[in-house]
Design an enzyme around this catalytic site. Structure first.
Site, PDB file in Angstrom:
ATOM      1  N   SER A 147       8.768   1.919  -9.760  1.00 18.08           N
ATOM      2  CA  SER A 147       8.025   1.007  -8.881  1.00 18.08           C
ATOM      3  C   SER A 147       7.098   0.180  -9.755  1.00 18.08           C
ATOM      4  O   SER A 147       6.793   0.579 -10.898  1.00 18.08           O
ATOM      5  CB  SER A 147       7.191   1.840  -7.893  1.00 18.08           C
ATOM      6  OG  SER A 147       6.262   1.015  -7.217  1.00 18.08           O
ATOM      7  N   TYR A 160       0.848   8.736  -5.102  1.00 21.34           N
ATOM      8  CA  TYR A 160       2.169   8.103  -5.225  1.00 21.34           C
ATOM      9  C   TYR A 160       2.314   7.360  -6.555  1.00 21.34           C
ATOM     10  O   TYR A 160       3.345   7.487  -7.241  1.00 21.34           O
ATOM     11  CB  TYR A 160       2.381   7.142  -4.055  1.00 21.34           C
ATOM     12  CG  TYR A 160       3.636   6.311  -4.164  1.00 21.34           C
ATOM     13  CD1 TYR A 160       4.895   6.894  -4.043  1.00 21.34           C
ATOM     14  CD2 TYR A 160       3.571   4.931  -4.394  1.00 21.34           C
ATOM     15  CE1 TYR A 160       6.051   6.119  -4.148  1.00 21.34           C
ATOM     16  CE2 TYR A 160       4.717   4.157  -4.498  1.00 21.34           C
ATOM     17  CZ  TYR A 160       5.953   4.753  -4.376  1.00 21.34           C
ATOM     18  OH  TYR A 160       7.090   3.997  -4.483  1.00 21.34           O
TER      19      TYR A 160
END
Ligand code: NAP
Length: 258
Positions: A147, A160
């Site tokens: 990501s 996260y």
């Protein structure tokens, strides 16, 4: 081009984790169109089996495995199913994950453990068993889904974000570790993508404002579509990327270029 005329992944045995939804689903659909023989896995049975039916109707050979990537025996079972059905595993897309959002005061120890177990250990386990399957057949390609949060800091991603740094780090270490055994390991680093998880954001407190802010933060002024990530994954998984390993490819509308 290495792949002349045929599908980019023609004949390859490819396994996608988290294939029932979002980026994983778009990847499975694209891989099927590109001629792969597919093992689709997810923790959600109904949407996974529905996807498999659709792909089979279009002539794709599909194996399915329901399981949790963070459970060692489930991860092993996924890889074994691909190797048993198709005789080998050529491609792993380590995509399954959860995206809990919250700052360091909101995230609990349990939140941290859960995201590290699924996005971190689950990715390690599927890569580990895939490598064990690929070595005897001469190699393969792994694409981990990291990501922008695995390359740069973001707000409200206290658990996260670090889990996505695991994906980036795992990619680089495994790439170096297995390069001389014919296994390429790369990652894509998507910006915000319009998946089911992101579509649900407006239901969360402050979610709509957060989403609007995120759109503004991408230089293209929009978030991405799952299919736009899938094309990058397919390239890295294909023989066209034969000299690329250890790379982390942003698919982010310019987010990380700022
Ligand atoms: P998604 O739409 O929620 O799809 C992920 C799929 O994986 C879901 O079916 C999910 O099931 C499943 N899954 C969750 N935990 C699992 C487990 N323990 N074992 C097996 N399957 C499991 O998510 P997505 O947005 O496509 O995200 C896919 C990947 O892209 C993730 O690694 C995520 O971090 C990454 N990513 C996403 C974005 C984005 O903006 N969407 C941006 C950058 C990176 P449940 O529905 O039960 O959770």
């Amino acid at each position: 081009m290495v792949t002349q005329g045929r599908g980019l992944l023609y004949g390859k045995s490819a396994l996608v984790t988290g294939a029932a939804s979002g980026i994983g689903r778009a990847t499975a659909e694209l891989f099927a169109r590109e001629g792969a023989r597919l093992t689709a896995t997810d923790i959600q049975s109904e949407p996974l089996l529905g996807l498999a039916d659709e792909l089979r109707q279009n002539g794709t050979e599909v194996e399915t495995v329901i399981g949790d990537v963070s459970v060692e025996e489930d991860a092993r079972r996924m890889i074994r199913a691909a190797a048993d059905r198709f005789g080998r595993l050529d491609v792993l897309v380590a995509n399954a994950g959860i995206i809990p959002l919250g700052d360091a005061t909101e995230m609990t120890a349990a939140d941290w453990d859960e995201v590290m177990a699924i996005d971190g250990r689950g990715m390690f386990l599927t890569c580990k068993f895939a490598i064990e399957a690929m070595v005897p057949t001469g190699g393969g390609a792994i694409v981990c889904i990291s990501s922008i949060s695995g390359l740069a800091g973001q707000k409200r991603q206290a658990a996260y974000g670090p889990a996505k740094f695991v994906a980036t780090g795992l990619t680089k270490h495994l790439a170096v570790e297995w390069a001389d055994r014919g296994i390429r390991v790369n990652a894509v680093a998507p910006g915000t993508i319009r998946t089911e998880r992101v579509k649900r954001l407006p239901e969360e407190p402050g979610g709509s404002e957060y989403l609007a802010e995120i759109e503004r933060m991408h230089p293209m002024g929009r978030i991405g579509e799952p299919a736009e990530v899938a094309t990058a994954i397919a390239f890295l998984a294909s023989d066209d990327a034969s000299f690329i390993t250890g790379a982390v490819l942003p698919v982010d509308g310019g987010f990380l270029a700022q």
